[in-house]
Write an enzyme that holds these catalytic residues in place. Sequence first.
Site, PDB file in Angstrom:
ATOM      1  N   HIS A  32       0.845  -1.199   0.000  1.00  0.00           N
ATOM      2  CA  HIS A  32       0.000   0.000   0.000  1.00  0.00           C
ATOM      3  C   HIS A  32       0.883   1.252   0.000  1.00  0.00           C
ATOM      4  O   HIS A  32       1.939   1.277   0.633  1.00  0.00           O
ATOM      5  CB  HIS A  32      -0.933   0.004   1.211  1.00  0.00           C
ATOM      6  CG  HIS A  32      -2.005   1.032   1.079  1.00  0.00           C
ATOM      7  ND1 HIS A  32      -1.782   2.356   1.378  1.00  0.00           N
ATOM      8  CD2 HIS A  32      -3.272   0.953   0.617  1.00  0.00           C
ATOM      9  CE1 HIS A  32      -2.887   3.041   1.125  1.00  0.00           C
ATOM     10  NE2 HIS A  32      -3.804   2.215   0.662  1.00  0.00           N
TER      11      HIS A  32
ATOM     12  N   GLU B   9       0.698   3.912   1.560  1.00  0.00           N
ATOM     13  CA  GLU B   9       1.005   4.451   2.891  1.00  0.00           C
ATOM     14  C   GLU B   9       2.144   3.658   3.539  1.00  0.00           C
ATOM     15  O   GLU B   9       2.974   4.224   4.250  1.00  0.00           O
ATOM     16  CB  GLU B   9      -0.265   4.434   3.757  1.00  0.00           C
ATOM     17  CG  GLU B   9      -1.250   5.504   3.294  1.00  0.00           C
ATOM     18  CD  GLU B   9      -2.720   5.162   3.474  1.00  0.00           C
ATOM     19  OE1 GLU B   9      -3.050   4.249   4.248  1.00  0.00           O
ATOM     20  OE2 GLU B   9      -3.541   5.827   2.803  1.00  0.00           O
TER      21      GLU B   9
ATOM     22  N   GLY C  44      -7.544   9.349  -0.573  1.00  0.00           N
ATOM     23  CA  GLY C  44      -7.978  10.190   0.539  1.00  0.00           C
ATOM     24  C   GLY C  44      -8.057  11.670   0.190  1.00  0.00           C
ATOM     25  O   GLY C  44      -8.197  12.512   1.080  1.00  0.00           O
TER      26      GLY C  44
ATOM     27  N   SER D 286     -10.287   7.346  -3.639  1.00  0.00           N
ATOM     28  CA  SER D 286     -11.500   8.167  -3.553  1.00  0.00           C
ATOM     29  C   SER D 286     -12.688   7.582  -4.321  1.00  0.00           C
ATOM     30  O   SER D 286     -13.472   8.327  -4.911  1.00  0.00           O
ATOM     31  CB  SER D 286     -11.217   9.610  -4.007  1.00  0.00           C
ATOM     32  OG  SER D 286     -10.258  10.212  -3.158  1.00  0.00           O
TER      33      SER D 286
HETATM   34  P1  13P Z   1      -9.650   6.300  -0.181  1.00  0.00           P
HETATM   35  O1  13P Z   1     -10.767   5.488  -0.764  1.00  0.00           O
HETATM   36  O2  13P Z   1      -9.941   6.839   1.176  1.00  0.00           O
HETATM   37  O3  13P Z   1      -9.136   7.321  -1.142  1.00  0.00           O
HETATM   38  O4  13P Z   1      -8.425   5.265   0.061  1.00  0.00           O
HETATM   39  C1  13P Z   1      -8.059   4.415  -0.947  1.00  0.00           C
HETATM   40  C2  13P Z   1      -7.089   3.440  -0.405  1.00  0.00           C
HETATM   41  O5  13P Z   1      -5.990   3.806  -0.026  1.00  0.00           O
HETATM   42  C3  13P Z   1      -7.496   2.039  -0.295  1.00  0.00           C
HETATM   43  O6  13P Z   1      -6.414   1.219   0.005  1.00  0.00           O
END
Ligand code: 13P
Length: 250
Positions: free
Chosen positions: A95, A97, A173, A213
């Site tokens: 991911h 992040e 996000g 998103s």
């Molecule tokens: P969002 O849907 O909040 O943009 O996040 C996507 C995501 O990172 C799913 O792993």
Amino acid sequence: MRTKIVAGNWKMNKNLQESHNLTLDILSKLNANSATRVIIAPTFTNLHAVANQTKNTKVEVAAQNLHQADNGAFTGEISADMIKSVGVNIVILGHSERRAYFGETDELLTQKVNAALTNDLEIIFCFGEELKDRKSGKHFEVVENQLKNGIFHIEAAAWKSVVLAYEPVWAIGTGETASPEQAQEMHDFIRKTINRKYGKSVADSVSILYGGSVKPDNAKEIFSKPDVDGGLIGGASLKADDFLAIVDAV
Ligand code: 13P
């Protein structure tokens, strides 16, 4: 036909009670006859409980990460075997992040991929370019390198245990989604890249999810594209009604 999948990545949200309630809400409202695979990924402390809660239901459970070693002196880490032992058979790897905040490199991800496959965990492998890459026209090159350096070491047969999730970092996000055309263009590129390395039957059978998103009001348009096989959902997966509206949009 490729499997359609909607997966909710709960990230670091929901304590034990909240996870229980959200799972209950999803289970009570989910259309059990839908052909779409529905996966939820709670945080580690809630995996066992949610795995038990969803046993013998349509909802599958995924972990959000694993450590590449079998076991040992790695304080705070969780192994593939530990994940399996609580009844979870899927793991999200790579991911953005994890890559951005925890320094996960392509090289490390190859080891995590191997640990998952060795332990019979299915992988949702995430990747995607940053805004600067897209602005400089390097998005295809970046995505190709993430695939080549992170997961193209596996054998063709192992692809039956892999789902890809294209998540452009600039859309995560932020409320800004890739347009359906941008998603389709990249998913088509990803499938062609897999085709060149592994051949048509692997390329045609791997599910490629879009993430970034996705909301109830844009899901249908994105999912209508031929190479988009579902979504990996962050924020909108934290409310059962929104998540299930996205499942219904497939
Ligand atoms: P969002 O849907 O909040 O943009 O996040 C996507 C995501 O990172 C799913 O792993």
